[in-house]
Design a protein around this motif. Sequence first.
Motif, PDB file in Angstrom:
ATOM      1  N   ASN A   1       0.855  -1.183   0.000  1.00 15.20           N
ATOM      2  CA  ASN A   1       0.000   0.000   0.000  1.00 15.20           C
ATOM      3  C   ASN A   1       0.894   1.236   0.000  1.00 15.20           C
ATOM      4  OD1 ASN A   1      -1.697   2.136   0.519  1.00 15.20           O
ATOM      5  ND2 ASN A   1      -2.835   1.118   2.142  1.00 15.20           N
ATOM      6  N   PRO A   2       0.853   2.064  -1.049  1.00 21.42           N
ATOM      7  CA  PRO A   2       1.746   3.233  -1.100  1.00 21.42           C
ATOM      8  C   PRO A   2       1.617   4.145   0.112  1.00 21.42           C
ATOM      9  CG  PRO A   2       0.725   2.866  -3.242  1.00 21.42           C
ATOM     10  CD  PRO A   2       0.036   1.949  -2.281  1.00 21.42           C
ATOM     11  N   GLN A   3       0.407   4.240   0.672  1.00 23.55           N
ATOM     12  CA  GLN A   3       0.197   5.146   1.797  1.00 23.55           C
ATOM     13  C   GLN A   3       0.821   4.634   3.093  1.00 23.55           C
ATOM     14  OE1 GLN A   3      -4.086   5.761   1.831  1.00 23.55           O
ATOM     15  NE2 GLN A   3      -3.849   7.623   0.597  1.00 23.55           N
ATOM     16  N   THR A   4       1.094   3.342   3.164  1.00 24.70           N
ATOM     17  CA  THR A   4       1.705   2.790   4.380  1.00 24.70           C
ATOM     18  C   THR A   4       3.122   2.269   4.125  1.00 24.70           C
ATOM     19  OG1 THR A   4       0.701   0.618   3.969  1.00 24.70           O
ATOM     20  CG2 THR A   4      -0.536   2.168   5.356  1.00 24.70           C
TER      21      THR A   4
ATOM     22  N   GLN B   1       6.151   9.746   4.716  1.00 20.73           N
ATOM     23  CA  GLN B   1       4.979   9.114   4.096  1.00 20.73           C
ATOM     24  C   GLN B   1       4.786   9.601   2.668  1.00 20.73           C
ATOM     25  OE1 GLN B   1       1.078  10.101   5.745  1.00 20.73           O
ATOM     26  NE2 GLN B   1       0.386   8.009   5.341  1.00 20.73           N
TER      27      GLN B   1
ATOM     28  N   CYS C   1       7.599   8.136   0.416  1.00 15.62           N
ATOM     29  CA  CYS C   1       7.452   6.706   0.146  1.00 15.62           C
ATOM     30  C   CYS C   1       6.247   6.418  -0.745  1.00 15.62           C
ATOM     31  CB  CYS C   1       7.333   5.935   1.466  1.00 15.62           C
ATOM     32  SG  CYS C   1       8.871   5.911   2.419  1.00 15.62           S
ATOM     33  N   GLU C   2       5.182   7.184  -0.573  1.00 13.87           N
ATOM     34  CA  GLU C   2       4.005   6.998  -1.439  1.00 13.87           C
ATOM     35  C   GLU C   2       4.359   7.347  -2.883  1.00 13.87           C
ATOM     36  OE1 GLU C   2      -0.685   8.409  -1.820  1.00 13.87           O
ATOM     37  OE2 GLU C   2       0.543   9.060  -0.113  1.00 13.87           O
ATOM     38  N   TRP C   3       5.056   8.448  -3.071  1.00 21.00           N
ATOM     39  CA  TRP C   3       5.508   8.823  -4.422  1.00 21.00           C
ATOM     40  C   TRP C   3       6.416   7.756  -5.001  1.00 21.00           C
ATOM     41  CZ3 TRP C   3      10.825   9.795  -5.185  1.00 21.00           C
ATOM     42  CH2 TRP C   3      11.172  10.194  -6.489  1.00 21.00           C
TER      43      TRP C   3
ATOM     44  N   GLU D   1       6.737   4.516  -4.271  1.00 19.23           N
ATOM     45  CA  GLU D   1       6.051   3.258  -4.565  1.00 19.23           C
ATOM     46  C   GLU D   1       5.158   3.387  -5.792  1.00 19.23           C
ATOM     47  OE1 GLU D   1       5.310  -0.727  -4.001  1.00 19.23           O
ATOM     48  OE2 GLU D   1       6.684   0.522  -2.823  1.00 19.23           O
ATOM     49  N   THR D   2       4.418   4.485  -5.875  1.00 25.41           N
ATOM     50  CA  THR D   2       3.490   4.682  -6.996  1.00 25.41           C
ATOM     51  C   THR D   2       4.234   4.847  -8.312  1.00 25.41           C
ATOM     52  OG1 THR D   2       1.880   5.724  -5.516  1.00 25.41           O
ATOM     53  CG2 THR D   2       1.614   6.111  -7.870  1.00 25.41           C
TER      54      THR D   2
END
Length: 384
Positions: A198-201, A221, A224-226, A228-229
């Motif tokens: 999960n990109p948000q976690t 956060q 890491c979201e950027w 991963e996505t």
Amino acid sequence: MSNPRIHWLTDNHQLNQAVAQWQKHSWLTVDTEFMRTKTFWPIAGLMQVGKDDDVWLIDPLTITDWTAFTELLTNPAVTKVMHAMGEDLELFRHLTGHLPVNVFDTQIAAAYAGIDFSIGYQRLIAELLNIDVSKGETRSDWLARPLTQSQIDYAALDVFYLGKVYPMLVKALEDKGFSGWHREDCERQVTAAGTDTNPQTAWRDVKLAWQLYPQQLAVLQVLCEWRETQARERNLSRNRLAPAGALWDLARFQPKSINDLRRIKAMKPQTIRQSGAEILQQIAKGRQVPESEWPERPAGPLPKRVQPCVNAIKKFCRNRAEELGLLPELIPAKPWTGSLLRGWLNSGEFTMASHSSSDNGWRTEEVLKPMVKHLNAIDFNKNP
């Protein structure tokens, strides 16, 4: 032992014809060769299917229609035999959009058979067939054409020998009564291959994240979201966008310029050239997250006073593995320890509720339940 008969499949028609024959078998050996140096997903360079003395080499650089092959992968009547199948599963998922069903991982089977845990393919073949398999082509360029004869032989023998050890491992598991447990672990691995981060976690996977303050965690956060996505969307390795070793420092020091980025030890010049501007944008975005949306600071290390509990959990797992006739690595203590101990620290009691047991299969009944009962019978306050 005789050499395999090798058949090349280089177009859709040939593959479809072969699949029609494969669908009649109860099991097949399967392997893949791929490249994955700069991409998020593995790039298929060759795919192998084996049965008895026949091996088919599929050229994914010339095949364009994977419909029939996908039907084979998802046919529950045909067992797909693979060794250490984790990255093979990812390749199938990316190439066909589906994951195989009814799989048999020979590496996991070797552990249940008592041969060794996480055994490599070459050593498995040496142990069971007394044959030395060359490792010379392990890191070949599988996207190059034409493939060398050495590459072809290496790839063909992978599935050929796997077909020889498969019946031996099936019998070993049946004799020991571990076939069902092995099947659970294989199915769990397939499920894991189909479960995306999960990109948000994703920030929770950063080491020492608990040392950061909530405002810094907000930056972490966003970063890491950027990461991963974008890794998925651009099919780039995560570390090409931002090295894992730099994430904590980026969130901690929050650089505002390219020169600031150069002071982050893990940031290489090439990464700064390629992603530096984007990283700075994400850090600036993270600084704008309102306080009400800052992540909660994760729990830090467990206190030293839980060490007797840790030792008791490790000892129980070792003893339980011995009682069940399993290698100790098949019942590792680590997955249980954190959740059980945090539950104990909060309530003074070890409980099933403190550990999510939905993914543990047979281990829940055979290990977790008796372990909770065992731990609650010990007064750790009197045994510091």
